[in-house]
Each structure stands twice: as structure tokens, then as C-alpha cells.
Design an enzyme around this catalytic site. Structure first.
Site, PDB file in Angstrom:
ATOM      1  N   LYS A  72      -7.859   4.462   9.336  1.00 50.45           N
ATOM      2  CA  LYS A  72      -7.210   3.504   8.443  1.00 50.45           C
ATOM      3  C   LYS A  72      -7.366   3.919   6.979  1.00 50.45           C
ATOM      4  O   LYS A  72      -8.479   4.171   6.508  1.00 50.45           O
ATOM      5  CB  LYS A  72      -7.800   2.110   8.668  1.00 50.45           C
ATOM      6  CG  LYS A  72      -7.060   1.011   7.909  1.00 50.45           C
ATOM      7  CD  LYS A  72      -7.579  -0.350   8.315  1.00 50.45           C
ATOM      8  CE  LYS A  72      -6.908  -1.448   7.506  1.00 50.45           C
ATOM      9  NZ  LYS A  72      -5.466  -1.555   7.763  1.00 50.45           N
ATOM     10  N   LYS A 127      -5.925  -0.329  -5.031  1.00 49.09           N
ATOM     11  CA  LYS A 127      -5.870   0.639  -3.938  1.00 49.09           C
ATOM     12  C   LYS A 127      -4.452   0.832  -3.415  1.00 49.09           C
ATOM     13  O   LYS A 127      -3.671  -0.113  -3.314  1.00 49.09           O
ATOM     14  CB  LYS A 127      -6.761   0.186  -2.781  1.00 49.09           C
ATOM     15  CG  LYS A 127      -8.239   0.342  -3.033  1.00 49.09           C
ATOM     16  CD  LYS A 127      -9.007  -0.053  -1.783  1.00 49.09           C
ATOM     17  CE  LYS A 127     -10.495   0.092  -1.949  1.00 49.09           C
ATOM     18  NZ  LYS A 127     -11.224  -0.292  -0.733  1.00 49.09           N
ATOM     19  N   ASP A 160       0.828  -1.214   0.000  1.00 49.22           N
ATOM     20  CA  ASP A 160       0.000   0.000   0.000  1.00 49.22           C
ATOM     21  C   ASP A 160       0.862   1.264   0.000  1.00 49.22           C
ATOM     22  O   ASP A 160       0.607   2.216  -0.742  1.00 49.22           O
ATOM     23  CB  ASP A 160      -0.907   0.025   1.235  1.00 49.22           C
ATOM     24  CG  ASP A 160      -2.143  -0.838   1.081  1.00 49.22           C
ATOM     25  OD1 ASP A 160      -2.342  -1.402  -0.009  1.00 49.22           O
ATOM     26  OD2 ASP A 160      -2.911  -0.952   2.058  1.00 49.22           O
TER      27      ASP A 160
END
Length: 448
Positions: free
Chosen positions: A217, A208, A175
């Protein structure tokens, strides 16, 4: 009478190096030169008050999700060329006229286990490289770490067209690096190599990117898929048993939402998958290749849901099951729950909600909870209070168009999305959930 606004639709064509607009349906006037027609459109509206333009510009992404084995073997060229889809680009890349360069971000725990093999891989393939080992955890998942990566990328001075950044680690690492790559020069290609079960079936296959912000988050992030994700299950053998269970939470999500066959696999082979850490073992005829079947179905069902809705234009998403309450819970009790564990607690509660609504029979509810326990996943947590659930669902309304868009199982392996679950039903489900699952938890570790 006031004059009606005049609407004109234009298509865009490129003649030589110049783009120009022509009215929709008209043929280009220049027929001698090569003409490229764009899918983009411009609508023009002329009214008494002025002029306005409406632009439709489709965004195209192509990315690969590739199963491989022993990716760090220097003879395996997947890491060098596996992301390239165009044959001409591949020919240029493999011609040897230009020395390869790669910038690699690796989780520091993964670096301790595999760092020497990563270095050996690039050295034996004569790749100029920089390896940046970082602590990538939920606690460090921040813009500070993104900026740290970007500073090092700038120092290394990559070619943003031909030198993809490589991320090696769990979901947090993937991420963070994805967000950094999307920001550098507005979009630099990157490659994901997941090293945990959770990231193998979840973070690696979608678009993502993100980091935590203000104790929330993934509050900052975007949708920028990698050019490729390379999946090598051999990494999973080095992670602790709890991490395997953590990944099984996301696999179970897909099973409950849309694939009874996957649910049956998890029920029948869950302990075996935990014991063997998702490695394909010879001499296990009773289990077939349960690891391969399970991961492939999980990824295929996930891609079915993500590919048509990569930017989440449609907020009705089955893959949000387990993600209505878990973001609030996970951040509130950090670091006591891992992501898949928090997701499973959310799913356990929502299973009771589905039962309270009459969508699941008592037997189906019990099958689901027993499967969760068999996968060694928590089905209750003291931090998941009624007050937290209400807070999480209020937050859900803020970013889902004012509707809860609550995915719920309507059987084993089938589901739908609901917007009409009353607070009375939720509270009744909560009380039954606490009565059953808290009691079971307190009976001992075997009950989970």
C-alpha cells in the site's frame, strides 16, 4: 600536526536578478539596488583532501483547507478562485483578460452522480475544461493510472502556474491525482475535493500522495500538498452507510489519540451521524450540529499533528495509530476491507495491547470497543492472524528507523508512543482480543 579543516558559513542574497553568497554576518556591498535575503545557507569546509559544501534550503508550502457548501452551484466561485491567497494574483485572475482553463479528474462513480453538475458549473462560468473520469479503487491505484492522467494532462496542455489540476473523488482519487500533479513539470498545483467522509477528514488535509506497488500500500509516493482542499459535506449524503462508518474509523483514531471530547461526541451521536450521513439537520436540538462539530474537531486535531511534521522528518507520529498492521491486512484481504475498517481492526487490537501493558483499565478498553461497535466498525477479522501481525510489525521496523514507534492510548483521548512492547505482551493481547472480539462477532451482526 595535520591542518584543521576551515569552515565558513555563507548567506545568500539576490541583487537585481543574480544570487550570490556573502559570509554570514557581513553586509551586502551593493546598497544601491534592491536586495533579497534568502533563508537558504551554504556551509563550506576546506580541508587537505578537498572542499565540500553543505546546503540548507528550507522548503515553504502554503495550502488552504476550506469549508464550503454547494460547491457545484455556478454562483459559488470557490472552484474558480478559492485557491488563490495573494491579493495581486487574485486581481489578475479575476480581471477576465484570460479565459480560465481547468483539467479535472473525477472518480467514475462520482461522475455518474455529479458529472452533469460539474460540466454545467464550468460551462456556465465559461471555463475551457477537460473532464477525465477514471475508476479509482485500491485495485487500480497504480503508476499505470498516473501515467494515463499525465498523458491526458499533456494533451490538454495546461499552464502549470495558473491552471491547477482538480481532483474530485475519494481518498484513492486524491492520492493518485496528487502524485500525477507532483510529477508533471516537477510540480503542478492541484486542488482536492473529497467526496467521501474518509477523504474529507484524512486525505484532503495532508500532503501525502501515492500509489500501490508490488502489492504494498502506497509504496510509491511523495509529500506534495494541494494548493487547496475544498470541503463540502453535501457530497457525503450520496455515499452508502458502510462508507460513512469507514470514515468514522479515522475520526475515532484522532479521538482516541488526543481528544476525549470528540470521543464523547462519537459515543453519544454515532448512530445519529450514520443515520443522517453527516448532514446538518434542522429540528435536531438533542444532537446540536454534531456533524459540524465532529468533522471540525477531527480536521483541527489532524492538522495539529501534520502541519509541524509535513514531511515526516519526525517518525514519532500519533496519527500512525491504526496504521501499523492495517496496511498489511488491507492489501492481504483486498477488497473485503475498506481502509477505515482495516484501521479500526488495527486500533481494536492495539487497544488490547494498551490494556495488556496496563495503560488502559478494563473499563476504558470496553468503552473503546463498544464505541467502535456503535459506529458499525469491525473489531476483528479472520485475516488478521498472529503471523500477519508479526510480519506487519517487522515491516514497520524497516521504515521507522529500527523502532516500532507504537502509538497507544494511555486513557480516553490521551496517548503516547512506545518502543518497548514485548512480543510476550503482544501475543497475550492477541489471544485476549481474539477470545473477546471473535466471539462477539460470531454472536451476530449486532455485535459486529
Amino acid at each position: 600536526m595535520p591542518e584543521e579543516p576551515r569552515h565558513t558559513d555563507f548567506q545568500l542574497v539576490r541583487v537585481k536578478s543574480t544570487w550570490c553568497r556573502i559570509k554570514k554576518g557581513e553586509a551586502p556591498s551593493d546598497c544601491e539596488n534592491k536586495i533579497t535575503l534568502s533563508e537558504a545557507k551554504i556551509g563550506e569546509c576546506v580541508s587537505k583532501s578537498g572542499i565540500s559544501w553543505t546546503i540548507e534550503a528550507p522548503i515553504y508550502f502554503c495550502y488552504k483547507v476550506v469549508e464550503t457548501f454547494d460547491i457545484l452551484d455556478p454562483s459559488n466561485t470557490t472552484l474558480l478562485w478559492g485557491h488563490i491567497t495573494d491579493p495581486q494574483q487574485l486581481e489578475v485572475a479575476t480581471s477576465g483578460k484570460k479565459r480560465l482553463r481547468r483539467f479535472i479528474v473525477i472518480d467514475e462513480v462520482v461522475d455518474e452522480l455529479y458529472g452533469s453538475k460539474v460540466r454545467q458549473y464550468f460551462e456556465e462560468n465559461d471555463v475551457q475544461h477537460k473532464i477525465l473520469a477514471l475508476p479509482t479503487t485500491e485495485e487500480t491505484k497504480s503508476m499505470d493510472l498516473v501515467l494515463n492522467i499525465l498523458q491526458e494532462v499533456q494533451n490538454f496542455s495546461i499552464d502549470r502556474r495558473t491552471e491547477p489540476i482538480i481532483a474530485i473523488g475519494g481518498g484513492v482519487c486524491l492520492d493518485i491525482v496528487g502524485l500525477a500533479a507532483s510529477l508533471y513539470r516537477r510540480r503542478t498545483p492541484y486542488i482536492r475535493i473529497p467526496t467521501t467522509l474518509l477523504s474529507y477528514v484524512d486525505a484532503s488535509v495532508g500532503a501525502k500522495t501515492g500509489v500501490n506497488f508490488l502489492q504494498c500500500k502506497n509504496k510509491l509516493g511523495g509529500y506534495t500538498p494541494p494548493v487547496a482542499s475544498f470541503l463540502d459535506r453535501s457530497f457525503i449524503q450520496s455515499i452508502p452507510r458502510r462508507h460513512i462508518s469507514n470514515g468514522l474509523g479515522e475520526i475515532l483514531k484522532m479521538a482516541l489519540m488526543k481528544h476525549k471530547g470528540l470521543f464523547d461526541l462519537l459515543k453519544s451521536h454515532g448512530k445519529y451521524l450514520l443515520d443522517t450521513k453527516f448532514q446538518s439537520c434542522s429540528g435536531s436540538a438533542d444532537h446540536g450540529d454534531a456533524a459540524l462539530q465532529t468533522t471540525r474537531i477531527a480536521i483541527e486535531t489532524m492538522l495539529e499533528e501534520l502541519a509541524p511534521n509535513l514531511w515526516e522528518d519526525d517518525l514519532d507520529r500519533l496519527v500512525d495509530f491504526g496504521h501499523l498492521i492495517s496496511p498489511e491486512l488491507e492489501m492481504r484481504v483486498l477488497p473485503s476491507l475498506m481502509h477505515g475498517e482495516a484501521v479500526n481492526i488495527d486500533m481494536a487490537f492495539m487497544t488490547y495491547v494498551a490494556h495488556a501493558r496496563g495503560l488502559l483499565s478494563a473499563g476504558e478498553k470496553e468503552q473503546i470497543i463498544q464505541c467502535m461497535r456503535g459506529l458499525e466498525l469491525p473489531v476483528w477479522h479472520g485475516g488478521c492472524s498472529w503471523a500477519l501481525i508479526k510480519t506487519a510489525l517487522r515491516e514497520r521496523l524497516k521504515h521507522s528507523g529500527g523502532q516500532p514507534r507504537m502509538p497507544l492510548p494511555t486513557g480516553l483521548g490521551v496517548a503516547d508512543i512506545f518502543n518497548d512492547t514485548s512480543e510476550e505482551t503482544l501475543e497475550r493481547a492477541y489471544k485476549l482480543w481474539v477470545r473477546d472480539c471473535k466471539t462477539a462477532l460470531e454472536e451476530g451482526p449486532a455485535a459486529l
